[in-house]
Enzyme design. Structure first.
Site, PDB file in Angstrom:
ATOM      1  N   ASN A   1      50.332-155.585 -39.372  1.00  0.00           N
ATOM      2  CA  ASN A   1      51.697-156.003 -39.705  1.00  0.00           C
ATOM      3  C   ASN A   1      51.814-157.496 -39.394  1.00  0.00           C
ATOM      4  O   ASN A   1      51.867-157.893 -38.239  1.00  0.00           O
ATOM      5  CB  ASN A   1      52.684-155.186 -38.863  1.00  0.00           C
TER       6      ASN A   1
ATOM      7  N   LYS B   1      54.247-159.441 -39.968  1.00  0.00           N
ATOM      8  CA  LYS B   1      55.626-159.868 -39.666  1.00  0.00           C
ATOM      9  C   LYS B   1      55.947-161.146 -40.454  1.00  0.00           C
ATOM     10  O   LYS B   1      55.506-161.277 -41.583  1.00  0.00           O
ATOM     11  CB  LYS B   1      55.811-160.033 -38.155  1.00  0.00           C
TER      12      LYS B   1
ATOM     13  N   HIS C   1      61.019-150.576 -38.682  1.00  0.00           N
ATOM     14  CA  HIS C   1      60.348-151.271 -37.574  1.00  0.00           C
ATOM     15  C   HIS C   1      61.397-151.653 -36.532  1.00  0.00           C
ATOM     16  O   HIS C   1      62.529-152.002 -36.882  1.00  0.00           O
ATOM     17  CB  HIS C   1      59.613-152.516 -38.086  1.00  0.00           C
TER      18      HIS C   1
ATOM     19  N   GLU D   1      61.929-154.208 -34.854  1.00  0.00           N
ATOM     20  CA  GLU D   1      62.544-155.539 -35.003  1.00  0.00           C
ATOM     21  C   GLU D   1      63.670-155.488 -36.039  1.00  0.00           C
ATOM     22  O   GLU D   1      64.690-156.161 -35.894  1.00  0.00           O
ATOM     23  CB  GLU D   1      61.464-156.562 -35.397  1.00  0.00           C
TER      24      GLU D   1
ATOM     25  N   GLU E   1      55.817-146.677 -31.881  1.00  0.00           N
ATOM     26  CA  GLU E   1      55.733-148.034 -31.349  1.00  0.00           C
ATOM     27  C   GLU E   1      56.774-148.225 -30.249  1.00  0.00           C
ATOM     28  O   GLU E   1      57.931-148.585 -30.535  1.00  0.00           O
ATOM     29  CB  GLU E   1      55.994-149.056 -32.463  1.00  0.00           C
TER      30      GLU E   1
ATOM     31  N   GLY F   1      54.444-156.763 -28.884  1.00  0.00           N
ATOM     32  CA  GLY F   1      54.391-158.210 -28.663  1.00  0.00           C
ATOM     33  C   GLY F   1      54.440-158.636 -27.211  1.00  0.00           C
ATOM     34  O   GLY F   1      54.653-159.806 -26.911  1.00  0.00           O
TER      35      GLY F   1
ATOM     36  N   SER G   1      50.892-153.964 -28.893  1.00  0.00           N
ATOM     37  CA  SER G   1      49.866-154.703 -28.153  1.00  0.00           C
ATOM     38  C   SER G   1      48.461-154.092 -28.278  1.00  0.00           C
ATOM     39  O   SER G   1      47.702-154.058 -27.314  1.00  0.00           O
ATOM     40  CB  SER G   1      50.267-154.850 -26.677  1.00  0.00           C
TER      41      SER G   1
END
Ligand code: PGA
Length: 259
Positions: free
Chosen positions: A13, A15, A99, A101, A169, A175, A212
Site C-alpha cells: 500500500n 498510500k 483503511h 487512515e 490492521e 506506521g 509495521s
C-alpha cells in the site's frame, strides 16, 4: 462467485507516495527484479494518478495492481470520486476498502465501507476490507467487539459466497514500527476466521495482516497458521525491502498454501 484465491497475498500500500515518474520506475524495477513468483500473489496499490502508468508497466507480469479506494456508484454527480468501472477498465484486480487512515481522517464509516464492498464485487474487483482496533480499544479489552462491529458493518451487503479478503490492521501498529506480535496476530485472525465461518462467509477469504511489516518480522508473522498474507505500507516503498518481503521464508503447517 469470485474465484477462490489460495496463494498468499503480499500487498504493498503506497498510500500518498510516488507520483507517475517514481511509480513507473518502481514498477519497472520490481518487474525486472522479481521475475517469477511462485505460490504468492503480489499486488501494489499506487495512488490513483499513478495507476495508469503502473498498469502499463505491469501488464502481462506476475504483479497485480489495485486502487486504495473506490466510490459505490458507477457514475454520476460525485465530485472527486472514482467509479469501480474506471478501475476495472484499467485492469485493476483489487481495491482497498476502509483503511484506518480513511476512517480516521476522512470519516469513512462501516456503512460507506459496506456500499463500497458491494460496488467493488458487482464490478469484478476483489475488495480487501481493512479493520482493526486502536490502542485505547485494545487496552480496554475491546479488540474483538470493535472488529465484530467493523466486520458486520462492512460485510452487511456482501452476497454469499463472494470473492474478497480481510486485512487485520491494528491502528496502533500502522506506521509506528511496533508490529503486533505473531501470537497477537494469530489470535485475532483465528477469531475473524471463526466469525466468518459462523456466517457462511469464509469460503475463499484470505485474512492478511498489516501494521509495521518489515523484512525481519515477515517470516514469523506469515508462519502463523491463520495468516494468509500481509498488507505492507512503509516497507513496500523500497524495491529491495519489498522483494525481500515477497520472497520471505515461511514455515507453515501444511506448506505455503493457505486454507
Ligand atoms: P505500515 O502500513 O506497514 O507502514 O505500518 C500498513 C498499512 O497501513 O497498510
Amino acid at each position: 462467485m469470485g474465484k477462490i484465491e489460495q496463494r498468499l497475498l503480499i500487498a504493498g500500500n503506497w498510500k500518498m507516495h510516488k507520483g507517475v515518474k517514481e511509480a513507473m520506475e518502481f514498477a519497472r524495477e520490481l518487474r525486472t527484479r522479481l521475475g517469477e513468483v511462485n505460490g504468492r500473489e503480489v499486488v501494489v496499490f499506487p495512488p490513483f494518478t499513478s495507476l495508469p502508468a503502473v498498469a502499463e508497466v505491469l501488464k502481462g507480469s506476475a504483479v497485480a495492481y489495485g486502487a486504495q479506494n473506490v466510490f459505490w456508484e458507477k457514475s454520476g454527480a460525485f465530485t472527486g470520486e472514482i467509479s469501480p468501472v474506471f478501475l476495472t477498465e484499467l485492469g485493476c484486480r483489487y481495491v482497498l476498502i476502509g483503511h484506518s487512515e480513511r476512517r480516521r481522517l476522512l470519516g469513512e464509516t462501516d456503512e460507506m465501507c459496506s456500499r463500497k464492498m458491494r460496488a467493488a464485487l458487482e464490478n469484478g474487483l476483489r475488495p480487501i476490507l481493512c479493520c482493526g482496533e486502536t490502542l485505547v480499544e485494545r487496552n480496554q479489552g475491546k479488540t474483538l467487539t470493535v472488529l465484530a462491529v467493523q466486520l458486520a458493518g462492512g460485510l452487511a451487503r456482501v452476497p454469499t459466497p463472494a470473492g474478497f479478503d480481510i486485512a487485520y490492521e491494528p491502528v496502533w501498529a500502522i506506521g509506528t514500527g511496533v508490529n503486533a506480535t505473531p501470537e497477537q496476530v494469530q489470535e485475532v485472525h483465528r477469531w475473524i476466521r471463526h466469525w466468518l465461518v459462523e456466517r457462511g462467509l469464509a469460503e475463499g477469504v484470505r485474512i492478511v495482516y498489516g501494521g509495521s511489516v518489515k523484512p525481519d518480522n515477515i517470516g514469523a508473522i506469515l508462519s502463523q497458521p491463520d495468516v494468509a498474507g500481509v498488507l505492507v505500507g512503509g516497507a513496500s516503498l523500497e524495491v529491495t525491502a519489498f522483494i525481500q518481503i515477497v520472497n520471505s521464508q515461511v514455515r507453515k503447517p501444511g506448506g505455503d498454501v493457505c486454507s
